[in-house]
Design a protein around this motif. Sequence first.
Motif, PDB file in Angstrom:
ATOM      1  N   ARG A 176       0.816  -1.214   0.000  1.00  0.00           N
ATOM      2  CA  ARG A 176       0.000   0.000   0.000  1.00  0.00           C
ATOM      3  C   ARG A 176       0.850   1.265   0.000  1.00  0.00           C
ATOM      4  N   SER A 177       1.946   1.272   0.749  1.00  0.00           N
ATOM      5  CA  SER A 177       2.779   2.476   0.800  1.00  0.00           C
ATOM      6  C   SER A 177       3.374   2.780  -0.573  1.00  0.00           C
ATOM      7  N   ILE A 221       3.209   6.076  -5.563  1.00  0.00           N
ATOM      8  CA  ILE A 221       3.193   6.018  -7.030  1.00  0.00           C
ATOM      9  C   ILE A 221       1.982   6.765  -7.580  1.00  0.00           C
ATOM     10  N   VAL A 222       0.824   6.542  -6.979  1.00  0.00           N
ATOM     11  CA  VAL A 222      -0.378   7.225  -7.461  1.00  0.00           C
ATOM     12  C   VAL A 222      -0.238   8.737  -7.283  1.00  0.00           C
ATOM     13  N   LEU A 223       0.236   9.164  -6.134  1.00  0.00           N
ATOM     14  CA  LEU A 223       0.373  10.606  -5.899  1.00  0.00           C
ATOM     15  C   LEU A 223       1.420  11.245  -6.806  1.00  0.00           C
ATOM     16  N   ARG A 224       2.592  10.651  -6.884  1.00  0.00           N
ATOM     17  CA  ARG A 224       3.702  11.270  -7.635  1.00  0.00           C
ATOM     18  C   ARG A 224       3.579  11.082  -9.139  1.00  0.00           C
ATOM     19  N   LYS A 225       3.290   9.870  -9.581  1.00  0.00           N
ATOM     20  CA  LYS A 225       3.337   9.571 -11.010  1.00  0.00           C
ATOM     21  C   LYS A 225       2.000   9.743 -11.718  1.00  0.00           C
ATOM     22  N   MET A 226       0.914   9.441 -11.039  1.00  0.00           N
ATOM     23  CA  MET A 226      -0.384   9.525 -11.706  1.00  0.00           C
ATOM     24  C   MET A 226      -1.069  10.864 -11.454  1.00  0.00           C
ATOM     25  N   LYS A 227      -0.977  11.341 -10.231  1.00  0.00           N
ATOM     26  CA  LYS A 227      -1.616  12.609  -9.889  1.00  0.00           C
ATOM     27  C   LYS A 227      -0.647  13.786  -9.960  1.00  0.00           C
ATOM     28  N   GLU A 228       0.613  13.493 -10.165  1.00  0.00           N
ATOM     29  CA  GLU A 228       1.671  14.484 -10.398  1.00  0.00           C
ATOM     30  C   GLU A 228       1.829  15.514  -9.265  1.00  0.00           C
ATOM     31  N   PHE A 229       1.697  15.048  -8.027  1.00  0.00           N
ATOM     32  CA  PHE A 229       1.999  15.903  -6.887  1.00  0.00           C
ATOM     33  C   PHE A 229       3.515  16.025  -6.762  1.00  0.00           C
ATOM     34  N   SER A 230       3.958  17.135  -6.229  1.00  0.00           N
ATOM     35  CA  SER A 230       5.390  17.322  -5.989  1.00  0.00           C
ATOM     36  C   SER A 230       5.809  16.437  -4.808  1.00  0.00           C
ATOM     37  N   LEU A 248       0.979  12.318   2.746  1.00  0.00           N
ATOM     38  CA  LEU A 248       1.280  11.031   3.369  1.00  0.00           C
ATOM     39  C   LEU A 248       1.735  11.149   4.817  1.00  0.00           C
ATOM     40  N   GLY A 249       2.123  12.364   5.206  1.00  0.00           N
ATOM     41  CA  GLY A 249       2.642  12.547   6.559  1.00  0.00           C
ATOM     42  C   GLY A 249       4.035  11.961   6.715  1.00  0.00           C
ATOM     43  N   TRP A 250       4.814  11.958   5.635  1.00  0.00           N
ATOM     44  CA  TRP A 250       6.160  11.413   5.607  1.00  0.00           C
ATOM     45  C   TRP A 250       7.161  12.536   5.405  1.00  0.00           C
ATOM     46  N   THR A 251       8.434  12.208   5.609  1.00  0.00           N
ATOM     47  CA  THR A 251       9.490  13.155   5.244  1.00  0.00           C
ATOM     48  C   THR A 251       9.664  13.097   3.728  1.00  0.00           C
ATOM     49  N   GLU A 252      10.278  14.129   3.178  1.00  0.00           N
ATOM     50  CA  GLU A 252      10.514  14.142   1.733  1.00  0.00           C
ATOM     51  C   GLU A 252      11.453  13.012   1.321  1.00  0.00           C
ATOM     52  N   VAL A 263       9.508   9.838   0.990  1.00  0.00           N
ATOM     53  CA  VAL A 263       8.742   9.829  -0.265  1.00  0.00           C
ATOM     54  C   VAL A 263       9.647   9.386  -1.413  1.00  0.00           C
ATOM     55  N   LYS A 264      10.848   9.948  -1.481  1.00  0.00           N
ATOM     56  CA  LYS A 264      11.782   9.616  -2.568  1.00  0.00           C
ATOM     57  C   LYS A 264      12.179   8.141  -2.538  1.00  0.00           C
ATOM     58  N   VAL A 265      12.545   7.657  -1.362  1.00  0.00           N
ATOM     59  CA  VAL A 265      12.991   6.267  -1.222  1.00  0.00           C
ATOM     60  C   VAL A 265      11.840   5.306  -1.516  1.00  0.00           C
ATOM     61  N   THR A 266      10.664   5.604  -0.970  1.00  0.00           N
ATOM     62  CA  THR A 266       9.519   4.721  -1.177  1.00  0.00           C
ATOM     63  C   THR A 266       9.097   4.717  -2.638  1.00  0.00           C
ATOM     64  N   LEU A 267       9.178   5.869  -3.300  1.00  0.00           N
ATOM     65  CA  LEU A 267       8.856   5.925  -4.724  1.00  0.00           C
ATOM     66  C   LEU A 267       9.830   5.063  -5.520  1.00  0.00           C
ATOM     67  N   PHE A 268      11.110   5.176  -5.215  1.00  0.00           N
ATOM     68  CA  PHE A 268      12.115   4.374  -5.912  1.00  0.00           C
ATOM     69  C   PHE A 268      11.827   2.885  -5.737  1.00  0.00           C
ATOM     70  N   ARG A 269      11.614   2.475  -4.489  1.00  0.00           N
ATOM     71  CA  ARG A 269      11.336   1.060  -4.207  1.00  0.00           C
ATOM     72  C   ARG A 269      10.011   0.626  -4.822  1.00  0.00           C
ATOM     73  N   GLY A 270       9.027   1.503  -4.752  1.00  0.00           N
ATOM     74  CA  GLY A 270       7.718   1.195  -5.317  1.00  0.00           C
ATOM     75  C   GLY A 270       7.761   1.004  -6.817  1.00  0.00           C
ATOM     76  N   MET A 271       8.534   1.848  -7.500  1.00  0.00           N
ATOM     77  CA  MET A 271       8.654   1.721  -8.952  1.00  0.00           C
ATOM     78  C   MET A 271       9.343   0.407  -9.321  1.00  0.00           C
ATOM     79  N   LYS A 272      10.339   0.014  -8.521  1.00  0.00           N
ATOM     80  CA  LYS A 272      10.988  -1.279  -8.758  1.00  0.00           C
ATOM     81  C   LYS A 272       9.993  -2.424  -8.561  1.00  0.00           C
ATOM     82  N   ALA A 273       9.206  -2.345  -7.496  1.00  0.00           N
ATOM     83  CA  ALA A 273       8.220  -3.388  -7.212  1.00  0.00           C
ATOM     84  C   ALA A 273       7.142  -3.426  -8.297  1.00  0.00           C
ATOM     85  N   LEU A 274       6.726  -2.257  -8.759  1.00  0.00           N
ATOM     86  CA  LEU A 274       5.714  -2.195  -9.816  1.00  0.00           C
ATOM     87  C   LEU A 274       6.262  -2.788 -11.116  1.00  0.00           C
TER      88      LEU A 274
END
Length: 174
Positions: free
Chosen positions: A119-120, A125-134, A142-146, A149-160
């Motif tokens: 889910r994370s 991925i939905v926020l950054r890549k599909m909805k194009e949020f900064s 998300l209530g996360w640090t920036e 967000v960067k690390v989770t996006l990187f890992r998420g893109m690999k998982a996707l």
Amino acid sequence: MDKDLIKQNINVLYQKYSNDVYQYIFFMIGEHDQAKDILQDTFLRAYNKYESFNGDNAKSWLFKIARNLTIDYIRKRKPIFYIIDSITSINATDRTPEQMLVLNETEHQLYKALSKIKRSYRDVIVLRKMKEFSISESSHILGWTESKVKVTLFRGMKALKKELEKEGYSHDKF
């Protein structure tokens, strides 16, 4: 603040952002009817909590509310994420029937793969890549640090990517 003014402001926000918020919720749970219900709850909560809104970024504020309500729904229901229908943001008159078929199959593969990752990962991925949020906006929603967000996006893109490859997706097809 005057209730009529709040109602007016919420109506403006609804007109401006309801489609984006709905799509976000749908990407997260894959159920049209439930996404509509959560969308309604999002704007109801926004209305009830409008006094606490600081006026910074209304879109991020609404997405944060939607995300929290969606997580609450997931926790209660723990649904299996299957994408029954796909949302098409492509103007049908711009594409041939063959192109639309390929695009719909690609969308279906994407949504199916998204439903199978953590889910994370899906959130970011939905926020950054599909909805194009900064990164900053995503961090706020998300209530996360920036950096998270960067690390989770990187890992998420690999998982996707890995999940898409399992589904048989290859860049050469399209």
